[in-house]
Design a protein around this motif. Structure first.
Motif, PDB file in Angstrom:
ATOM      1  N   GLY A   7       0.817  -1.201   0.000  1.00 34.90           N
ATOM      2  CA  GLY A   7       0.000   0.000   0.000  1.00 34.90           C
ATOM      3  C   GLY A   7       0.853   1.255   0.000  1.00 34.90           C
ATOM      4  O   GLY A   7       0.586   2.207  -0.736  1.00 34.90           O
ATOM      5  N   ALA A   8       1.905   1.262   0.827  1.00 37.58           N
ATOM      6  CA  ALA A   8       2.805   2.420   0.895  1.00 37.58           C
ATOM      7  C   ALA A   8       3.541   2.632  -0.432  1.00 37.58           C
ATOM      8  O   ALA A   8       3.737   3.778  -0.868  1.00 37.58           O
ATOM      9  N   ILE A   9       3.948   1.534  -1.071  1.00 37.19           N
ATOM     10  CA  ILE A   9       4.623   1.651  -2.368  1.00 37.19           C
ATOM     11  C   ILE A   9       3.675   2.266  -3.401  1.00 37.19           C
ATOM     12  O   ILE A   9       4.045   3.187  -4.147  1.00 37.19           O
TER      13      ILE A   9
ATOM     14  N   LEU B  26      -6.541   8.366  -2.016  1.00 39.81           N
ATOM     15  CA  LEU B  26      -7.291   8.245  -0.765  1.00 39.81           C
ATOM     16  C   LEU B  26      -7.986   6.900  -0.650  1.00 39.81           C
ATOM     17  O   LEU B  26      -8.117   6.354   0.451  1.00 39.81           O
ATOM     18  N   PHE B  27      -8.422   6.341  -1.773  1.00 39.39           N
ATOM     19  CA  PHE B  27      -9.037   5.008  -1.742  1.00 39.39           C
ATOM     20  C   PHE B  27      -8.011   3.967  -1.278  1.00 39.39           C
ATOM     21  O   PHE B  27      -8.306   3.147  -0.402  1.00 39.39           O
ATOM     22  N   VAL B  28      -6.828   4.024  -1.850  1.00 43.38           N
ATOM     23  CA  VAL B  28      -5.752   3.098  -1.454  1.00 43.38           C
ATOM     24  C   VAL B  28      -5.356   3.340  -0.007  1.00 43.38           C
ATOM     25  O   VAL B  28      -5.102   2.397   0.752  1.00 43.38           O
ATOM     26  N   PHE B  29      -5.320   4.598   0.393  1.00 42.64           N
ATOM     27  CA  PHE B  29      -4.970   4.942   1.772  1.00 42.64           C
ATOM     28  C   PHE B  29      -5.965   4.310   2.746  1.00 42.64           C
ATOM     29  O   PHE B  29      -5.586   3.729   3.767  1.00 42.64           O
ATOM     30  N   GLY B  30      -7.254   4.437   2.431  1.00 40.46           N
ATOM     31  CA  GLY B  30      -8.268   3.850   3.290  1.00 40.46           C
ATOM     32  C   GLY B  30      -8.088   2.351   3.433  1.00 40.46           C
ATOM     33  O   GLY B  30      -8.262   1.793   4.527  1.00 40.46           O
ATOM     34  N   TYR B  31      -7.731   1.694   2.335  1.00 38.03           N
ATOM     35  CA  TYR B  31      -7.539   0.241   2.371  1.00 38.03           C
ATOM     36  C   TYR B  31      -6.272  -0.155   3.122  1.00 38.03           C
ATOM     37  O   TYR B  31      -6.300  -1.037   3.989  1.00 38.03           O
ATOM     38  N   ALA B  32      -5.162   0.491   2.800  1.00 39.83           N
ATOM     39  CA  ALA B  32      -3.863  -0.004   3.243  1.00 39.83           C
ATOM     40  C   ALA B  32      -3.426   0.485   4.617  1.00 39.83           C
ATOM     41  O   ALA B  32      -2.824  -0.277   5.388  1.00 39.83           O
ATOM     42  N   TRP B  33      -3.721   1.734   4.965  1.00 41.14           N
ATOM     43  CA  TRP B  33      -3.112   2.300   6.168  1.00 41.14           C
ATOM     44  C   TRP B  33      -4.095   2.793   7.214  1.00 41.14           C
ATOM     45  O   TRP B  33      -3.715   2.937   8.373  1.00 41.14           O
ATOM     46  N   GLN B  34      -5.334   3.035   6.851  1.00 41.53           N
ATOM     47  CA  GLN B  34      -6.235   3.633   7.835  1.00 41.53           C
ATOM     48  C   GLN B  34      -6.593   2.659   8.952  1.00 41.53           C
ATOM     49  O   GLN B  34      -6.409   2.946  10.130  1.00 41.53           O
ATOM     50  N   GLY B  35      -7.090   1.476   8.594  1.00 40.47           N
ATOM     51  CA  GLY B  35      -7.462   0.513   9.625  1.00 40.47           C
ATOM     52  C   GLY B  35      -6.326  -0.378  10.064  1.00 40.47           C
ATOM     53  O   GLY B  35      -6.250  -0.800  11.218  1.00 40.47           O
ATOM     54  N   CYS B  36      -5.423  -0.675   9.134  1.00 37.69           N
ATOM     55  CA  CYS B  36      -4.371  -1.652   9.411  1.00 37.69           C
ATOM     56  C   CYS B  36      -3.386  -1.165  10.472  1.00 37.69           C
ATOM     57  O   CYS B  36      -2.847  -1.965  11.245  1.00 37.69           O
TER      58      CYS B  36
ATOM     59  N   SER C  24       7.770  12.549   0.892  1.00 38.20           N
ATOM     60  CA  SER C  24       8.828  11.990   1.753  1.00 38.20           C
ATOM     61  C   SER C  24       8.233  11.094   2.836  1.00 38.20           C
ATOM     62  O   SER C  24       8.821  10.071   3.207  1.00 38.20           O
ATOM     63  N   GLY C  25       7.050  11.444   3.366  1.00 36.88           N
ATOM     64  CA  GLY C  25       6.396  10.607   4.360  1.00 36.88           C
ATOM     65  C   GLY C  25       6.035   9.243   3.816  1.00 36.88           C
ATOM     66  O   GLY C  25       6.165   8.220   4.514  1.00 36.88           O
ATOM     67  N   ASN C  26       5.596   9.182   2.562  1.00 36.93           N
ATOM     68  CA  ASN C  26       5.257   7.905   1.941  1.00 36.93           C
ATOM     69  C   ASN C  26       6.493   7.047   1.699  1.00 36.93           C
ATOM     70  O   ASN C  26       6.448   5.822   1.859  1.00 36.93           O
ATOM     71  N   VAL C  27       7.605   7.686   1.341  1.00 40.70           N
ATOM     72  CA  VAL C  27       8.858   6.947   1.154  1.00 40.70           C
ATOM     73  C   VAL C  27       9.331   6.360   2.484  1.00 40.70           C
ATOM     74  O   VAL C  27       9.746   5.190   2.564  1.00 40.70           O
TER      75      VAL C  27
END
Length: 491
Positions: free
Chosen positions: A327-329, A362-372, A425-428
């Motif tokens: 997700g981060a990638i 934002l869709f990917v963000f919701g899937y990968a990092w919001q709940g996980c 930079s935060g995503n990297v």
């Protein structure tokens, strides 16, 4: 339990978004004296995040005493008072006090709910879907608040902003009222040496007698983990926290795990979630036509919530580490493309392409990092220190949210599109952090997670251990025999 915790988190999302929709509404500005300086509005907004940040640490001395359930009840009670104070405000000072009280409430809820959900799961596969549902309801609270504001602000009276704010008490009454009749977690009862109550709750959760093999196996697992963590206490020292977990002499890497609980949510906010959610209108105004900004902002927040839905069905199959890493990638690629498009936004086609990218991001963000992230932090925190892990998670979340919400508008105003390089930079950093430090916790009990951190090496290069009921596969034969004798486990 899932519905009650999810309602508390939905209130958290609703409260995070509800004030943003009325900040520029004329009746609201009339009520607070129409401030002229550039600091008042950001301070009203950010005071909520600052209070939640401070609360996460301030409640540490007594949260282990009152338990996960008690902390959630305290948060819901404070939310009622905070909403009433805000909705009855006729000055900036009263509004900020209300925001501070509500921030205290959300600080309690955000530090205790993920732990409560994880510790009440019966099967290993319960934790992922429970936290995914929590994330869905959390993010759903943001567009709900937006559309409630959108409807009420068509009126031009004092009720048009006071009613949306006070509506959050509905969430608090429902969640707090139901939680009153629910027990605390069995792991908290055992950690407090209240074994009979722990046995009773375990039996209720499993719907089997206390004497059943399922209950007794889980009981032994929990008590073994508590004993192992207590033995690790001798090597704990507060100075090691100053190194952020780099220097950690504890056998189970307790300090490193607690520091990870702080850094993961902080990195998540660095990746741009709150920046985009809070200031979607401001961001879209630099790209889209003014007539479309309001509509696009609402749809964007709905996309954020929809992104959390697939996580409910896939988290246990895909695994936490894979969701976070890939997700981060993906988000790094998307936000980089978005930044380039914003920098080159010379034509309408490029601007619409940038809008499309931010929707996908934002869709990917919701899937990968919001709940996980909530799930992962609650899983890696040691049982004896899970209240500290929950506090560290909430502290990291709200500290970076405060920085983002307060500094975001200033950054956009002073640097323009260059501010997005900070988000890139935060995503990297997120990619590197997960690859190097985060082992896979899926498919293991909370007690087995303890032993994932015994082995040395980078998380990305770690062997895939099949940990048995007490994680004994990570121990040498002598330790294993000793532990089996101690808990009367048949070889």
């Amino acid at each position: 339990m899932k519905i009650v915790c999810g309602t508390s988190f939905m209130m958290y999302g609703y409260d995070a978004g509800v004030l943003g929709g009325v900040l520029l509404h004329p009746p609201f500005l009339d009520a607070i004296g129409r401030p002229k300086d550039v600091w008042t509005i950001p301070m009203i907004t950010a005071s909520y995040d600052l209070a939640a940040c401070v609360t996460a640490l301030a409640i540490l001395p007594f949260t282990f005493r009152i338990g996960r359930r008690g902390t959630i009840l305290l948060g819901n009670l404070a939310a009622v008072f905070g909403a009433v104070i805000q909705a009855s405000s006729y000055s900036v000072a009263q509004l900020i006090v209300g925001r501070l009280v509500t921030g205290f409430a959300i600080g309690c809820i955000s530090s205790a709910v993920p732990t409560y959900l994880n510790e009440t799961g019966v099967e290993i596969g319960d934790r992922g879907p429970a936290n995914a549902l929590n994330a869905i309801l959390l993010i759903s609270g943001v567009p709900l608040a937006y559309w409630v504001d959108f409807g009420f602000t068509k009126m031009y009276n004092q009720a048009s902003w006071r009613v949306p704010i006070v509506l959050q008490v509905i969430f608090a009454f429902f969640s707090g009222g139901c939680m009153w009749f629910l027990p605390d977690t069995p792991r908290w009862y055992y950690a407090r040496n209240r074994w009979e109550e722990g046995d009773a709750v375990l039996a209720r959760l499993n719907d089997t007698p206390v004497e059943s093999e399922q209950v007794q196996n889980t009981r032994r697992e929990i008590l073994a983990a508590i004993e192992a963590e207590l033995e690790a206490n001798s090597s704990l020292h507060w100075k090691q926290f100053l190194t952020m977990g780099i220097v950690d002499n504890t056998r189970m890497k307790i300090i490193r795990r607690l520091c990870m609980c702080f850094w993961l949510p902080m990195i998540r906010e660095w990746m741009g979630s709150s920046l985009i959610a809070y200031y979607s209108s401001v961001i879209l105004a630099t790209i889209a036509k003014p007539s479309l900004v309001s509509l696009l902002s609402g749809v964007l927040n709905i996309f954020f919530a929809l992104g959390c839905v697939p996580l409910y069905f896939t988290i246990e199959r895909v695994g936490r580490r894979s969701v976070l890493l890939y997700g981060a990638i993906t988000m790094t690629v998307l936000i980089t493309i978005f930044t380039v498009l914003v920098a080159l936004s010379t034509t309408e086609a490029i601007r619409w392409a940038a809008i499309g990218i931010i929707f996908i991001f934002l869709f990917v963000f919701g899937y990968a990092w919001q709940g996980c992230v909530w799930l992962y932090c609650a899983e890696i925190a040691p049982l004896e220190y899970r209240h500290i892990g929950g506090a560290a998670t909430a502290f990291g979340e709200w500290l970076m949210t405060f920085i983002t919400v307060f500094a975001g508008p200033i950054g956009f105003d002073k640097t323009g599109w260059y501010f997005w390089l900070w988000v890139v930079s935060g995503n990297v950093i997120a990619v590197l952090f997960v690859f190097l430090l985060c082992p896979e916790t899926g498919g293991k009990t909370l007690e087995q997670v303890d032993y994932l951190f015994v082995d040395k090496g980078f998380a990305g290069l770690r062997r895939n251990f099949d940990v048995d009921v007490h994680g004994l596969d990570l121990w040498n034969d002598k330790d294993k025999e000793k532990e089996m004798e101690r808990h009367e486990i048949a070889p």
